[in-house]
Design an enzyme around this catalytic site. Structure first.
Site, PDB file in Angstrom:
ATOM      1  N   SER A   1       0.817  -1.210   0.000  1.00 48.96           N
ATOM      2  CA  SER A   1       0.000   0.000   0.000  1.00 48.96           C
ATOM      3  C   SER A   1       0.850   1.258   0.000  1.00 48.96           C
ATOM      4  O   SER A   1       0.323   2.353  -0.189  1.00 48.96           O
ATOM      5  CB  SER A   1      -0.914   0.015   1.236  1.00 48.96           C
ATOM      6  OG  SER A   1      -0.135  -0.026   2.429  1.00 48.96           O
TER       7      SER A   1
ATOM      8  N   HIS B   1      -3.066  -3.429  -5.544  1.00 48.40           N
ATOM      9  CA  HIS B   1      -3.364  -2.964  -4.193  1.00 48.40           C
ATOM     10  C   HIS B   1      -4.851  -3.134  -3.906  1.00 48.40           C
ATOM     11  O   HIS B   1      -5.685  -2.364  -4.380  1.00 48.40           O
ATOM     12  CB  HIS B   1      -2.956  -1.496  -4.035  1.00 48.40           C
ATOM     13  CG  HIS B   1      -3.245  -0.954  -2.673  1.00 48.40           C
ATOM     14  ND1 HIS B   1      -3.650   0.338  -2.455  1.00 48.40           N
ATOM     15  CD2 HIS B   1      -3.212  -1.555  -1.451  1.00 48.40           C
ATOM     16  CE1 HIS B   1      -3.838   0.522  -1.170  1.00 48.40           C
ATOM     17  NE2 HIS B   1      -3.582  -0.613  -0.545  1.00 48.40           N
TER      18      HIS B   1
ATOM     19  N   GLU C   1      -6.256  -1.195  -7.107  1.00 54.99           N
ATOM     20  CA  GLU C   1      -5.376  -0.311  -7.868  1.00 54.99           C
ATOM     21  C   GLU C   1      -4.318  -1.166  -8.572  1.00 54.99           C
ATOM     22  O   GLU C   1      -3.591  -1.912  -7.913  1.00 54.99           O
ATOM     23  CB  GLU C   1      -4.691   0.695  -6.937  1.00 54.99           C
ATOM     24  CG  GLU C   1      -5.649   1.694  -6.308  1.00 54.99           C
ATOM     25  CD  GLU C   1      -4.959   2.611  -5.310  1.00 54.99           C
ATOM     26  OE1 GLU C   1      -5.274   3.801  -5.293  1.00 54.99           O
ATOM     27  OE2 GLU C   1      -4.099   2.118  -4.531  1.00 54.99           O
TER      28      GLU C   1
END
Length: 286
Positions: free
Chosen positions: A121, A142, A154
């Site tokens: 992250s 992510h 993501e």
């Protein structure tokens, strides 16, 4: 061009890893899940079993479907079991050295065209890729906690990522029911880059005595339609995880809004980590 993923690997069966593995078997993909000890393997497998059992109890899943899904899961400590995986997703502790050592072992088990993904992250996907023999095969994927529930993933293109690797990860995100967004490898990517300063401001509003934790969260839920208040969200993320992300963003941008509020640092030192420790801004049942 996206590669077809017939078998996926997930390394790490903590909260995020077990959620990602659950997503994969729910989508019908044979999944190899790796942990560092038999105890952690059983704990991760139990977490997935419990979540699927709850889905059966609530009528969202048939018992036969649950059994079929669990039959797709091979949870083990043997890294060599990843051989034959078309995509391996890493979800271990947010430490660069740990991830680099892990990917060094994982990469030796895979075909040259297999894709690797990190669920980091905050760390640089490009820096992780730089430690691989084939850096172009690595991208970021992510996921957000809880992974089986939140729709976003993501897909992060590093400075070294091949188009095929990126396209494979993006297509796989869609296949397991997520809504992917594409982003560059920049600290915090998209969501954390925007979210972290907002969460930090909520803590500062609490520190300034403007309102109670309950009213701050209530205000953001009712005033902005957030499903969960910012302080409760920090508890869910894990206060230690939040502080780590803050520190990474602070190091990258040197902007005060990214620096972790001192209250959060003290809470981590005291072991008050949010839901996972039973106490953060709120108290939680076991």
């Amino acid at each position: 061009m996206a590669r077809t993923v017939d078998k996926v690997g997930v390394v790490g069966l903590g909260t995020m890893g077990s959620g990602i593995a659950q997503l994969c078997i729910q989508a019908g993909v044979p999944t190899v899940a790796i942990e560092g000890s038999d105890e952690l393997v059983e704990r991760g497998r139990g977490r997935i079993d419990t979540q699927l059992a709850r889905a059966v109890e609530k009528g969202r899943l048939e018992e036969g479907e649950r059994e079929r899904m669990l039959g797709l899961l091979d949870a083990t400590t043997d890294v060599s079991s990843l051989a034959g995986c078309d995509l391996v997703i890493e979800a271990v502790f947010e430490d660069l050295a740990v991830k680099l050592e892990l990917f060094g072992r994982v990469e030796q088990q895979l075909a040259d065209d297999a894709v690797l993904a990190t669920n980091t992250s905050a760390l640089s996907v490009t820096q992780i890729a730089g430690g691989l023999e084939r850096p172009g095969r690595l991208v970021g994927m992510h996921f957000f906690n809880p992974a089986p529930v939140l729709p976003l993933v993501e897909i992060v293109r590093s400075e070294l990522s091949d188009d095929d690797a990126f396209d494979t990860a993006y297509a796989f995100g869609e296949r397991i029911g997520k809504e992917p967004i594409a982003c560059r490898d920049t600290p915090g990517f998209v969501v954390n880059r925007i979210l972290i300063p907002v969460l930090n401001d909520a803590v500062r509003v609490l520190d300034e005595g403007v309102a109670s934790a309950e009213d701050i969260d209530k205000g953001m839920r009712l005033g902005t339609n957030w499903p969960i208040g910012p302080l409760a969200l920090i508890d869910l993320i894990g206060i230690d995880v939040h502080v780590h992300v803050c520190e990474v963003l602070w190091e990258a941008f040197r902007e005060p809004r990214f620096a972790p509020p001192s209250r959060l640092v003290r809470m981590v030192q005291a072991g008050l980590l949010g839901r996972k420790s039973g106490r953060g801004f709120y108290r939680y049942d076991t």
